[in-house]
Design a protein around this motif. Structure first.
Motif, short mmCIF file in Angstrom:
data_model
loop_
_atom_site.label_atom_id
_atom_site.label_comp_id
_atom_site.label_asym_id
_atom_site.label_seq_id
_atom_site.Cartn_x
_atom_site.Cartn_y
_atom_site.Cartn_z
N GLY A 1 6.71 1.66 -8.12
CA GLY A 1 6.62 0.69 -9.21
C GLY A 1 7.96 0.25 -9.77
O GLY A 1 8.06 -0.75 -10.47
N ASN B 1 6.68 9.42 -0.23
CA ASN B 1 5.90 8.47 0.55
C ASN B 1 6.26 8.56 2.03
O ASN B 1 5.40 8.54 2.89
CB ASN B 1 6.18 7.04 0.07
CG ASN B 1 5.15 6.55 -0.93
OD1 ASN B 1 4.07 6.15 -0.54
ND2 ASN B 1 5.50 6.60 -2.20
N ASN C 1 0.80 -1.22 0.00
CA ASN C 1 0.00 0.00 0.00
C ASN C 1 0.83 1.27 0.00
O ASN C 1 0.50 2.25 0.66
CB ASN C 1 -0.97 0.03 1.19
CG ASN C 1 -2.03 -1.05 1.06
OD1 ASN C 1 -2.20 -1.61 -0.02
ND2 ASN C 1 -2.72 -1.34 2.13
N LEU C 2 1.92 1.25 -0.75
CA LEU C 2 2.66 2.50 -0.97
C LEU C 2 1.85 3.35 -1.94
O LEU C 2 0.98 2.85 -2.65
CB LEU C 2 4.03 2.20 -1.56
CG LEU C 2 4.97 1.42 -0.65
CD1 LEU C 2 6.26 1.09 -1.38
CD2 LEU C 2 5.27 2.22 0.61
N PHE C 3 2.14 4.66 -1.97
CA PHE C 3 1.41 5.54 -2.88
C PHE C 3 2.17 5.61 -4.21
O PHE C 3 3.24 6.20 -4.28
CB PHE C 3 1.25 6.92 -2.27
CG PHE C 3 0.68 6.87 -0.88
CD1 PHE C 3 -0.43 6.08 -0.61
CD2 PHE C 3 1.26 7.58 0.16
CE1 PHE C 3 -0.96 6.01 0.67
CE2 PHE C 3 0.74 7.51 1.44
CZ PHE C 3 -0.37 6.73 1.69
N PRO C 4 1.61 5.03 -5.27
CA PRO C 4 2.38 4.84 -6.51
C PRO C 4 2.70 6.15 -7.23
O PRO C 4 3.60 6.19 -8.05
CB PRO C 4 1.47 3.97 -7.37
CG PRO C 4 0.11 4.17 -6.82
CD PRO C 4 0.27 4.44 -5.36
N HIS C 5 1.97 7.24 -6.92
CA HIS C 5 2.21 8.48 -7.64
C HIS C 5 3.26 9.35 -6.96
O HIS C 5 3.54 10.44 -7.43
CB HIS C 5 0.91 9.26 -7.78
CG HIS C 5 0.31 9.65 -6.46
ND1 HIS C 5 -0.06 8.72 -5.52
CD2 HIS C 5 0.03 10.85 -5.92
CE1 HIS C 5 -0.55 9.34 -4.46
NE2 HIS C 5 -0.50 10.64 -4.67
N MET C 6 3.84 8.86 -5.87
CA MET C 6 4.86 9.64 -5.18
C MET C 6 6.17 8.87 -5.16
O MET C 6 6.18 7.64 -5.17
CB MET C 6 4.45 9.88 -3.72
CG MET C 6 3.18 10.65 -3.55
SD MET C 6 2.84 10.79 -1.79
CE MET C 6 1.30 11.68 -1.86
N TYR D 1 10.15 5.71 -7.95
CA TYR D 1 8.74 5.48 -7.65
C TYR D 1 8.56 4.02 -7.21
O TYR D 1 9.33 3.15 -7.64
CB TYR D 1 7.88 5.77 -8.88
CG TYR D 1 7.79 7.25 -9.16
CD1 TYR D 1 6.83 8.02 -8.51
CD2 TYR D 1 8.66 7.87 -10.04
CE1 TYR D 1 6.74 9.38 -8.74
CE2 TYR D 1 8.58 9.25 -10.27
CZ TYR D 1 7.62 9.99 -9.62
OH TYR D 1 7.53 11.34 -9.83
#
Lengths: 442, 258
Positions: free
Chosen positions: B153, B115, B105-110, B151
């Motif tokens: 990803g 994060n 549940n990391l924030f993929p847009h940061m 990132y």
């Protein structure tokens, strides 16, 4: 059977069919006898269409004439663009007084300059730029376009807008030439790098205050000739309605979508009701309701002009469509993202603003731009309730005595204009998608 | 199983101060009774490992501790604060309790750094420079400071999970909850995550871990809990739990996974 491969297999270049032009042609156009036949038939059809349109629209067309008779005298088989050219000012500005048209152009130029920093990577403070655009620009523009006496509030907003614009442009220059924000540039120029945060902030506020003061006193001496909204028209009116619509539909849609997903039953039910009612009624009905029925519900003596009513109707209608687009985007975000945000202590609004919306908006871009394009085209419906937007103007050419019956050319011109606007919007949306997804695989 | 039980390699840091107290807690999903009369006390510095078959309610239980799930009966007291409907308490407890999920549940847009600094900046009101300092300290502790600008990803699963652990630690929590932190990882990445968790245990952090990694349980846990069908069936020290399980269901479960 056992085997061991001792050496790595070397890489070779791809076969010719994958890389050369002839390979491509063969694969995509002439792969079989039937496909070859199809290719030639299609080429012939394209040739017929293009050459027909070209000779009608360009070769045989008349560009200079004083009336439709002269067009026919010149050529019977060509387009009569002279009528459209003759009406250019009306098509773009409606019946706006000719000598005041600069105000519209100036307003448009201001908006372009104002938002230009948003597209430049070297300029800092984009959030502030975007915020001032939304907060101040509409007031400045509405005064530019309608003129007249300014009330005290309007004076403040106009001066505020001029301040914001001046600082924005200074910030743009600081960004382009020094690659820094205006604030850090000024602090450095004044030799105050070592002052405390508070002192620095006060200095900046003082400078902004001085600019505001100058702007305020300058604008007190300036009054623009009042121009009543009924003179607004053409592409200008179309862009005003759809511009306000586009700027308000997204925030409105976000609020409605969050309302629809809310845990509070009343908020949810109201949002659903609002969205479903507006979505299940055609826009033209909403427009008629807004202009004929809305005044009945208002207290006596309360008069809103028709343009404002139309704009309210367009905004509400599109906010409801936008709400569904936003909701779809929100549903694409996995539950884990909310949980991840909650575990680091972010509350509802921060979770939405910092974590959920930035991701969801990315998924929504194609649909949002789709709605914007729809909105731009739908605003032509206002010509039915008697506003002379671009479509209204184009259609009145055929009723103008010298150009009586000239229907085709104005509408084709309008179609080309809309195609250019809509195609550039969708092109920009594709660019945005690529830009936002760069380097982020997930 | 050897006759010579492996001694817990880590000295317990448990003190008498109670961090989590769950009393007679019950939870239903609609009519389905997920958690039945749960009683559990976790002391400061104590490390609890929870295991059990899937659907036994172990994840649900630890998600109740930081109120990601609501319970209907009984009480949960975390760091002296009663969990209830009070939203202020909720936000407060969530900042004191870190949680690591199966799917990171990391924030993929940061970026990784963004994060890590999001919570400290927006919730703890730390200034940016300090927040970045803290974030880099924890990234070094999970041994991936060089990934700060990337990132999520672009990282492997194991690296992402270590970032998730660092993100929780940046909030300086008093308790860390782990919900099957290695279940979504490829085998060669499990170890790097477990190593980080063992190190964290070494610092005396209070930890509640849902996992099937029995090696980890033996090394680190002060107490091992076995759950089945919403009940805490057995709770004991790891040596006793693994060498001499009392309950039939525990025996069956251990025989299947060891």
């Amino acid at each position: 059977m056992a085997m061991i491969k001792a050496e790595k297999t070397p890489e070779r270049s791809a076969p010719i069919s994958e890389s050369s032009v002839i390979g491509w042609l063969h694969k995509h156009l002439f792969s079989s006898a039937f496909n070859t036949l199809l290719t030639f038939v299609m080429l012939y059809i394209i040739y017929l269409t293009v050459s027909g349109v070209f000779s009608w629209g360009v070769l045989d067309a008349t560009f200079v004439a004083d009336n439709r008779r002269e067009c026919y005298d010149n050529s019977l088989t060509g387009a009569c663009w002279a009528g459209v050219i003759h009406w250019t000012n009306n098509i773009f500005y409606g019946r706006y007084p000719r000598e005041e048209i600069w105000r519209i152009n100036f307003g448009g130029l201001l908006l372009v300059l104002w938002m230009a920093p948003l597209w430049m990577s070297r300029v800092k403070g984009k959030v502030l730029v975007a915020t001032t655009t939304v907060v101040f620009y509409p007031f400045l523009a509405s005064y530019l376009f309608s003129g007249g006496d300014k009330g005290f509030f309007m004076q403040i907003m106009v001066a505020g807008a001029m301040t914001a614009f001046a600082l924005n442009m200074a910030n743009l220059l600081a960004g382009l030439f020094r690659s820094q924000g205006l604030n850090s540039f000024l602090i450095k120029a004044l030799g105050q790098e070592n002052a405390s945060d508070k002192t620095q902030r006060n200095i900046l506020l003082l400078l902004a205050g001085i600019v505001f003061g100058v702007a305020f006193f300058w604008q007190m001496g300036q009054t623009l000739q009042p121009i009543v909204w009924t003179k607004w028209g053409g592409l200008f009116l179309t862009l005003v309605i759809s511009g306000v619509g586009i700027a308000s539909a997204l925030p409105g849609g976000i609020i409605l979508a969050l309302g629809r997903r809310s845990k509070l039953v009343i908020v949810r039910v109201l949002s659903i009701g609002f969205i479903e009612v507006f979505r299940s009624v055609p826009l033209i009905t909403v427009l008629f309701m807004a202009t004929t029925m809305f005044p009945l519900f208002m207290p006596e003596g309360f008069v809103l002009n028709k343009l404002v009513q139309v704009i309210i109707a367009v905004v509400l209608f599109n906010a409801c469509y936008m709400a569904e687009t936003v909701r779809a985007g929100l549903q694409a975000i996995p539950k884990g993202q909310y949980e991840g945000a909650h575990t680091i202590g972010l509350g509802y609004w921060r979770t939405m603003r910092l974590v959920i919306m930035p991701q969801a908006l990315k998924y929504m871009i194609p649909n949002i731009v789709g709605s914007f394009i729809g909105l731009l085209k739908d605003t032509t419906l206002v010509s039915i309730i008697g506003l002379f937007d671009i479509l209204g103007m184009l259609r009145s050419i055929s009723k103008d005595t010298p150009w009586l019956g000239l229907h085709k050319e104005p509408l084709i011109f309008g179609a080309i204009l809309f195609f250019i606007m809509c195609a550039s919007m969708s092109k920009y949306s594709r660019h945005l998608e690529v830009k936002l997804s760069a380097g982020r695989t997930h | 199983m050897s006759n010579n039980p492996p001694k817990s390699q880590l000295a317990s840091a448990a003190s008498s101060e109670v961090m989590i107290a769950i009393k007679q807690m019950n939870k239903w999903y609609g009519q389905f009774h997920v958690l039945k009369d749960i009683n559990l006390t976790v002391h400061k510095g104590e490390r609890i490992v929870i295991c059990g078959p899937s659907g036994s309610g172990k994840s649900t239980m630890i998600r109740c501790i930081n109120a990601l799930e609501e319970h209907q009966e009984g009480e949960i007291i975390v760091d002296g604060i009663l969990l209830g409907k009070n939203l202020k308490n909720l936000d407060h407890i969530r900042t004191e309790v870190g949680m690591v999920f199966q799917n990171f549940n990391l924030f993929p847009h940061m970026t990784i750094l963004e994060n890590l600094t999001l919570g400290p900046i927006w919730v703890r009101k730390m200034n940016r420079v300090d927040a970045i300092d803290t974030a880099m300290t924890y990234l070094e502790r999970v041994k991936i400071p060089e990934q700060a600008k990337k990132y999520p990803g672009q990282l492997s699963g194991g690296e992402q999970q270590r970032v998730a652990i660092a993100r929780s630690l940046c909030m300086n929590p008093k308790i860390m909850l782990f919900d099957e932190p290695t279940s979504a990882l490829d085998p060669e990445m499990i170890k790097e995550v477990l190593d980080v968790m063992v190190e964290l245990a070494n610092t005396g952090m209070t930890m509640v871990v849902v996992t099937h990694e029995m090696g980890f349980a033996k090394t680190v846990a002060d107490q091992v809990i076995f759950m089945d069908e919403g009940d805490i069936v057995e709770q004991n020290e790891p040596t006793v739990f693994f060498d001499n399980p009392q309950h039939e269901r525990t025996k069956l479960f251990l025989s299947q996974i060891l």
